[in-house]
Design an enzyme around this catalytic site. Structure first.
Site, PDB file in Angstrom:
ATOM      1  N   ASP A  43       0.966  -1.474  -0.416  1.00 14.90           N
ATOM      2  CA  ASP A  43      -0.058  -0.233   0.198  1.00 14.90           C
ATOM      3  C   ASP A  43       0.803   1.362  -0.198  1.00 14.90           C
ATOM      4  O   ASP A  43       1.798   1.547   0.719  1.00 14.90           O
ATOM      5  CB  ASP A  43      -0.822   0.020   1.284  1.00 14.90           C
ATOM      6  CG  ASP A  43      -1.989   0.984   1.301  1.00 14.90           C
ATOM      7  OD1 ASP A  43      -2.746   1.279   0.564  1.00 14.90           O
ATOM      8  OD2 ASP A  43      -1.130   1.790   1.909  1.00 14.90           O
ATOM      9  N   TYR A  48       3.035  10.145  -0.399  1.00 12.74           N
ATOM     10  CA  TYR A  48       4.119   9.149   0.370  1.00 12.74           C
ATOM     11  C   TYR A  48       5.726   9.187  -0.441  1.00 12.74           C
ATOM     12  O   TYR A  48       6.134   8.982   0.329  1.00 12.74           O
ATOM     13  CB  TYR A  48       3.808   7.829   0.336  1.00 12.74           C
ATOM     14  CG  TYR A  48       2.681   7.303   1.617  1.00 12.74           C
ATOM     15  CD1 TYR A  48       1.765   8.133   1.668  1.00 12.74           C
ATOM     16  CD2 TYR A  48       2.218   5.755   1.609  1.00 12.74           C
ATOM     17  CE1 TYR A  48       0.389   7.558   2.443  1.00 12.74           C
ATOM     18  CE2 TYR A  48       1.151   5.514   1.798  1.00 12.74           C
ATOM     19  CZ  TYR A  48       0.197   6.373   2.494  1.00 12.74           C
ATOM     20  OH  TYR A  48      -0.884   5.796   3.228  1.00 12.74           O
ATOM     21  N   LYS A  73      -2.725   6.133  -4.096  1.00 12.76           N
ATOM     22  CA  LYS A  73      -4.210   7.049  -4.233  1.00 12.76           C
ATOM     23  C   LYS A  73      -3.828   8.465  -4.410  1.00 12.76           C
ATOM     24  O   LYS A  73      -2.475   8.166  -4.723  1.00 12.76           O
ATOM     25  CB  LYS A  73      -3.597   7.024  -2.309  1.00 12.76           C
ATOM     26  CG  LYS A  73      -3.678   6.064  -1.674  1.00 12.76           C
ATOM     27  CD  LYS A  73      -4.365   6.024   0.041  1.00 12.76           C
ATOM     28  CE  LYS A  73      -3.368   4.508   0.995  1.00 12.76           C
ATOM     29  NZ  LYS A  73      -2.374   4.327   0.273  1.00 12.76           N
ATOM     30  N   HIS A 106      -7.935   9.469  -0.975  1.00 14.92           N
ATOM     31  CA  HIS A 106      -6.967   9.424  -0.112  1.00 14.92           C
ATOM     32  C   HIS A 106      -8.208   9.848   0.905  1.00 14.92           C
ATOM     33  O   HIS A 106      -7.997   9.837   1.806  1.00 14.92           O
ATOM     34  CB  HIS A 106      -5.486   9.925   0.102  1.00 14.92           C
ATOM     35  CG  HIS A 106      -4.963  10.122   0.411  1.00 14.92           C
ATOM     36  ND1 HIS A 106      -3.726   9.345   0.386  1.00 14.92           N
ATOM     37  CD2 HIS A 106      -4.609   9.522   1.726  1.00 14.92           C
ATOM     38  CE1 HIS A 106      -3.095   9.152   1.403  1.00 14.92           C
ATOM     39  NE2 HIS A 106      -3.177   9.398   1.890  1.00 14.92           N
TER      40      HIS A 106
END
Length: 274
Positions: A43, A48, A73, A106
Site C-alpha cells: 500500500d 508518500y 491513491k 485519499h
C-alpha cells in the site's frame, strides 16, 4: 495467508504492508524484505513520495507482478475529474506498472467538494481496465452515502484509521451493509499506547505472541483488512506471523471494549491539506 473477496470479485490479501513515511530509497529495500517474508499486498500513495521506490522493488522482486496486489491513491491537490486522470498516469509511471490493483481517493476533503468528480474518474479508469478495483480512504458515512447515491460503482473498501482506541463500529456496520470492506491504517495506533496496556500484554503472554501480533489478529478476526508498517526486518516478519493462533471471543471483546473513539490522525471532515 488469508485473502478476502471484494464486492467486484477481485481477491485481495487481508494482511498487507504499508509504506507511509518510508523514504523513497528505503522503500525499495523494505518492500523487497516484505515480499520475501510473504506479503503480497503493498500500500503506497502519491503523497508518500515513494511510489518510485515501491516500483523498483516490484521490478527487482522474483515474485511475478500478477501475484502482487498494489494499491496507490490520489491526493487532495489532484482531485477533480481531469486532474485525477492525470495523477493516475503519473502514479503508474512512477510505479513502472501498466495497471494497479486498487486505486483510492485519499481523503474526501469536503471543503473542496471534488470527491464525486474524482471518484467518477476512478470509475472511468476501472471501466477502461487500468485498475482492478476502486475505493476510498477516510470517508465518513455521509461521504459514502453521497458516493452511493451519485456514482455507479460501489467502492470495494474504505481505508480508515482503526485500532482498539478507535474501533469505528458504526462506520463498519454501514460498510458491511453495502458490502464495502474496511481497511485499517495505523492499525497499531500511532504512538503505540495500546500496545503497552496490561490487557493487551496479558493476552500476548497467554499466546506467546507480541502485543502487535495480538492487535493485528484482532483486526483479522474482525474481518478487517490490515496494513501494518515497519522498516525493521524483525518486525516486518513478526507482523506477518499471525496465522498460527486465534483470539477467543472473550479476548476479542476485551480489546474492542478499549474503544475511546480517539483519533491520532486527522478528522476527515476537517482534512483539506494540499
Amino acid at each position: 495467508m488469508n485473502s478476502v473477496t471484494l464486492n467486484n470479485g477481485v481477491t485481495m490479501p487481508q494482511l498487507g504492508y504499508g509504506v507511509w513515511q518510508v523514504e523513497n530509497e528505503l522503500a525499495t529495500k523494505v518492500v523487497l524484505e516484505a515480499i520475501e517474508v510473504g506479503y503480497r499486498s503493498i500500500d503506497t500513495a502519491m503523497i508518500y513520495r515513494n511510489e518510485k521506490g515501491v516500483g523498483e522493488a516490484i521490478k527487482q522482486s522474483p515474485v511475478p507482478r500478477e501475484e502482487l496486489f498494489i494499491t496507490t491513491k490520489v491526493w487532495n491537490s489532484d482531485q477533480g475529474y481531469e486532474n485525477t486522470l492525470r495523477a493516475f498516469e503519473e502514479s503508474i509511471e512512477r510505479l513502472g506498472l501498466e495497471y494497479v490493483d486498487l486505486y483510492l481517493v485519499h481523503w474526501p476533503a469536503p471543503k473542496f467538494d471534488k470527491y464525486i468528480d474524482t471518484y467518477k474518474a476512478l470509475e472511468k479508469l476501472y471501466h477502461d481496465g487500468r485498475i482492478k478495483a476502486i475505493g476510498v480512504c477516510n470517508f465518513e458515512i455521509e461521504h459514502l452515502q453521497r458516493l452511493l447515491d451519485e456514482c455507479e460503482v460501489v467502492p470495494v473498501l474504505n481505508q480508515v484509521e482503526c485500532h482498539p482506541y478507535l474501533t469505528q463500529t458504526e462506520l463498519k456496520s454501514f460498510c458491511a451493509e453495502h458490502n464495502i470492506f474496511v481497511e485499517a491504517w495505523s492499525p497499531l495506533q500511532q504512538g503505540g499506547e495500546v500496545l503497552q496496556l496490561d490487557v493487551v500484554q496479558n493476552i500476548a503472554k497467554k499466546h506467546h505472541k507480541s502485543s502487535a501480533q495480538v492487535i493485528i489478529r484482532w483486526h483479522l478476526q474482525n474481518n478487517t483488512i490490515v496494513i501494518p508498517k515497519s522498516v525493521t526486518p524483525s518486525r516486518i516478519q513478526e507482523n506477518f506471523d499471525v496465522f498460527d493462533f486465534s483470539l477467543s471471543d472473550e479476548e476479542m471483546n476485551l480489546l474492542s471494549e478499549l474503544n475511546r473513539n480517539e483519533r491520532k490522525g486527522s478528522n476527515p471532515k476537517d482534512m483539506h491539506v494540499c
